[in-house]
Design a protein around this motif. Sequence first.
Motif, PDB file in Angstrom:
ATOM      1  N   GLY A  86     -10.589  13.894  -0.198  1.00 38.93           N
ATOM      2  CA  GLY A  86     -10.177  12.845   0.268  1.00 38.93           C
ATOM      3  C   GLY A  86      -8.848  13.025   1.712  1.00 38.93           C
ATOM      4  N   PHE A  87      -7.726  13.597   2.179  1.00 36.64           N
ATOM      5  CA  PHE A  87      -7.371  13.713   2.749  1.00 36.64           C
ATOM      6  C   PHE A  87      -7.138  14.733   3.795  1.00 36.64           C
ATOM      7  N   ILE A  88      -8.219  15.764   3.467  1.00 45.60           N
ATOM      8  CA  ILE A  88      -8.029  16.057   4.990  1.00 45.60           C
ATOM      9  C   ILE A  88      -8.625  16.115   6.437  1.00 45.60           C
ATOM     10  N   ALA A  89      -7.438  16.075   7.149  1.00 42.18           N
ATOM     11  CA  ALA A  89      -8.016  15.325   8.588  1.00 42.18           C
ATOM     12  C   ALA A  89      -8.150  17.007   9.600  1.00 42.18           C
ATOM     13  N   GLY A  90      -7.310  17.762   9.484  1.00 43.31           N
ATOM     14  CA  GLY A  90      -7.659  19.027  10.395  1.00 43.31           C
ATOM     15  C   GLY A  90      -7.769  19.783   9.048  1.00 43.31           C
ATOM     16  N   ARG A  91      -8.781  21.231  10.413  1.00 44.09           N
ATOM     17  CA  ARG A  91      -8.430  22.724   9.764  1.00 44.09           C
ATOM     18  C   ARG A  91      -7.027  23.369   8.922  1.00 44.09           C
ATOM     19  N   PRO A  92      -7.396  23.402   7.147  1.00 43.66           N
ATOM     20  CA  PRO A  92      -5.917  24.398   6.665  1.00 43.66           C
ATOM     21  C   PRO A  92      -6.696  25.529   6.698  1.00 43.66           C
ATOM     22  N   ASP A  93      -5.197  25.910   6.535  1.00 45.95           N
ATOM     23  CA  ASP A  93      -4.751  27.382   6.614  1.00 45.95           C
ATOM     24  C   ASP A  93      -4.559  28.069   5.380  1.00 45.95           C
ATOM     25  N   SER A 127       1.516  15.580 -14.884  1.00 45.02           N
ATOM     26  CA  SER A 127       0.054  15.341 -15.162  1.00 45.02           C
ATOM     27  C   SER A 127      -0.300  16.855 -15.964  1.00 45.02           C
ATOM     28  N   GLU A 128      -1.190  16.895 -16.087  1.00 44.30           N
ATOM     29  CA  GLU A 128      -1.269  18.741 -16.772  1.00 44.30           C
ATOM     30  C   GLU A 128      -2.495  19.201 -16.065  1.00 44.30           C
ATOM     31  N   LEU A 129      -3.067  19.157 -14.940  1.00 45.32           N
ATOM     32  CA  LEU A 129      -3.482  19.196 -13.461  1.00 45.32           C
ATOM     33  C   LEU A 129      -2.089  19.638 -12.118  1.00 45.32           C
ATOM     34  N   PRO A 130      -2.421  20.337 -11.403  1.00 44.26           N
ATOM     35  CA  PRO A 130      -1.420  20.469 -10.304  1.00 44.26           C
ATOM     36  C   PRO A 130      -2.104  20.035  -9.370  1.00 44.26           C
ATOM     37  N   LYS A 131      -1.612  19.288  -8.187  1.00 44.54           N
ATOM     38  CA  LYS A 131      -1.450  18.870  -7.147  1.00 44.54           C
ATOM     39  C   LYS A 131      -1.394  19.912  -6.068  1.00 44.54           C
ATOM     40  N   ARG A 132      -2.596  19.741  -5.791  1.00 41.81           N
ATOM     41  CA  ARG A 132      -3.201  20.893  -4.853  1.00 41.81           C
ATOM     42  C   ARG A 132      -2.709  19.747  -3.173  1.00 41.81           C
ATOM     43  N   VAL A 133      -2.034  20.749  -2.058  1.00 41.80           N
ATOM     44  CA  VAL A 133      -2.309  20.025  -0.654  1.00 41.80           C
ATOM     45  C   VAL A 133      -2.393  21.263  -0.224  1.00 41.80           C
ATOM     46  N   PHE A 134      -2.826  21.090   1.659  1.00 41.10           N
ATOM     47  CA  PHE A 134      -3.311  22.000   2.734  1.00 41.10           C
ATOM     48  C   PHE A 134      -2.602  21.962   3.321  1.00 41.10           C
ATOM     49  N   PHE A 135      -2.409  23.108   4.316  1.00 40.66           N
ATOM     50  CA  PHE A 135      -1.578  23.127   5.545  1.00 40.66           C
ATOM     51  C   PHE A 135      -1.698  24.111   6.434  1.00 40.66           C
ATOM     52  N   PHE A 145       0.277  -1.266  -0.221  1.00 40.23           N
ATOM     53  CA  PHE A 145      -0.412  -0.205   0.384  1.00 40.23           C
ATOM     54  C   PHE A 145       0.961   0.808  -0.123  1.00 40.23           C
ATOM     55  N   TYR A 146       0.655   2.029  -0.706  1.00 40.45           N
ATOM     56  CA  TYR A 146       1.164   3.491  -1.216  1.00 40.45           C
ATOM     57  C   TYR A 146       0.125   4.501  -1.477  1.00 40.45           C
ATOM     58  N   THR A 147       0.897   5.399  -1.156  1.00 39.09           N
ATOM     59  CA  THR A 147       0.014   7.257  -1.728  1.00 39.09           C
ATOM     60  C   THR A 147       0.568   7.780  -2.967  1.00 39.09           C
ATOM     61  N   THR A 148       0.217   7.630  -3.622  1.00 39.96           N
ATOM     62  CA  THR A 148       0.671   8.483  -5.251  1.00 39.96           C
ATOM     63  C   THR A 148      -0.265   9.521  -5.690  1.00 39.96           C
ATOM     64  N   GLY A 149       1.091  10.042  -6.345  1.00 38.65           N
ATOM     65  CA  GLY A 149       0.653  11.490  -7.224  1.00 38.65           C
ATOM     66  C   GLY A 149      -0.830  11.048  -7.723  1.00 38.65           C
ATOM     67  N   ASP A 150      -0.995  10.537  -8.228  1.00 40.29           N
ATOM     68  CA  ASP A 150      -2.353  10.110  -9.040  1.00 40.29           C
ATOM     69  C   ASP A 150      -3.756  10.151  -7.873  1.00 40.29           C
ATOM     70  N   HIS A 151      -3.367   9.336  -6.928  1.00 42.03           N
ATOM     71  CA  HIS A 151      -4.540   9.891  -6.157  1.00 42.03           C
ATOM     72  C   HIS A 151      -5.227  10.672  -5.604  1.00 42.03           C
ATOM     73  N   LEU A 152      -3.470  11.476  -5.359  1.00 43.45           N
ATOM     74  CA  LEU A 152      -3.732  13.222  -4.975  1.00 43.45           C
ATOM     75  C   LEU A 152      -4.320  13.892  -6.053  1.00 43.45           C
ATOM     76  N   LEU A 153      -4.739  13.724  -7.206  1.00 45.79           N
ATOM     77  CA  LEU A 153      -5.103  14.377  -7.538  1.00 45.79           C
ATOM     78  C   LEU A 153      -6.406  13.706  -8.673  1.00 45.79           C
ATOM     79  N   ARG A 154      -6.290  12.833  -8.149  1.00 47.74           N
ATOM     80  CA  ARG A 154      -7.720  11.614  -8.452  1.00 47.74           C
ATOM     81  C   ARG A 154      -8.919  12.070  -7.181  1.00 47.74           C
ATOM     82  N   TYR A 155      -8.144  11.827  -5.710  1.00 50.82           N
ATOM     83  CA  TYR A 155      -8.795  12.591  -4.697  1.00 50.82           C
ATOM     84  C   TYR A 155      -9.422  13.972  -4.392  1.00 50.82           C
TER      85      TYR A 155
END
Length: 439
Positions: free
Chosen positions: A68-75, A85-93, A54-64
């Motif tokens: 799909g990944f948020i566990a807490g409130r982002p700022d 890939s055509e779309l950039p992946k978005r990551v929250f912090f 089991f791994y998490t991939t960039g494709d998972h980040l794009l698809r979900y």
Amino acid sequence: MFGKLPPSLMIGLQNMRFRETMKLAAKTPFYSSEFERRKIDTRKIKYPHQLGDFYTTGDHLLRYGPDGFIAGRPDTAFETTGTTSELPKRVFFSQRELDEMGRISALGLYQIGLRRNDVVVSAFDVSFWVSPAVVRTALQYLGCFHVEAGKILPLEFYERAKRYKPTVIFGEPSWLVRFSEIASMKGTWPVKFLFAGGENLAEETRNEIERIWDASYYLNYGQTESFGVIGVECSEKTGYHRNDLNFLFEVVDADRDGQGELVYTTLTRNVMPLIRYRSNDITSLIDEPCRCGLFAKRIAKITGRCDEMIVCGMGNIGPWVFSEILRDITAATDEWQVRVWHEGFRDVVELRVEINVLNNGETAQTVVESAKSNMRDRFPDFWKNFEMQLYDFRVVAVPRLSLRTARKLKRLVALDSPPTDANDEISGSDSHSLAKIIL
Ligand SMILES: [Zn+2]
């Protein structure tokens, strides 16, 4: 990552943080459904390798998406710069996470000599990119003077930055090359070090820039998904001292030399924790002590990407970029290949495309011009780097059936040295070249 923590304490801390991260991740839509589907009992998982394949991939980040990944409130959020890939992946912090990474970065920068009395000017691209935010936070900890220039034309940067007499300069590697070329002609000033992130770097280029400035040039290694700092070089420049307090690193699918894909699990993130994230970068882990004396273990220099992406002066380029550049050009076939090499002081990106028998007044020159104007219209960032002369872009029309040597056409090829058959752009007005194309 640079403190002297007894190894047993470090392992204990990592294990504890790993279990907390697993607990948190299990509440998110992506991980809860994956763990359920795979019948993984998270309470029994104490180490990453127990998760098997089991791994998490960039494709998972794009698809979900982030939801799909948020566990807490982002700022805040940042986006990946890679273009596989055509779309950039978005990551929250969160702000707390930004502060934590800034503090770690401050320690790394302190180790290579940055002090409160230094003057820093940064040419990092602020658009959606995580690094400038991490740098700004780090510099707040160190308390030094800091000016943010953004990624502007190297000549303009030179003229404006030199008035501050910066002792430390931040930029992307290909940008620093052009900037240093200008400085070698117009004059340098005393600099403590230069610092780059975001791309790989050829050692010969590093040596040349260090010669121009008579100063060290250090690299940082990170990804948007990791929130910047995975590791930073020390004075030895033999790999990146890794951030074991905030990540658990593994190298998977390794060959006999220990080279494989770097995989990391975040240990202190609670907005978007990532379990076994596949970095797509090929490297190895170095556990032997470094000659610099630092306690933190290392990640070796990145030797490549797992997919066909190439990191060069144009940016992070993948096959889809060139499909898009050639889209709508009727004379261009789907038989094309890109070669990238280093020549003189910069990268050359050569797009070789097989073209159809020309009709409707179209010439090979039209194909070349259309490809360039498509790049300008569809990829402003790549075009900007081209205008800044961070790389050479050549479009070469080649005869039909000349590229494919195997069943699958390798789209992107990185060459160690300039090819002997490197062409200038083929011009439609050149009858000899045209004849060669129509063959
Ligand atoms: Zn070291």
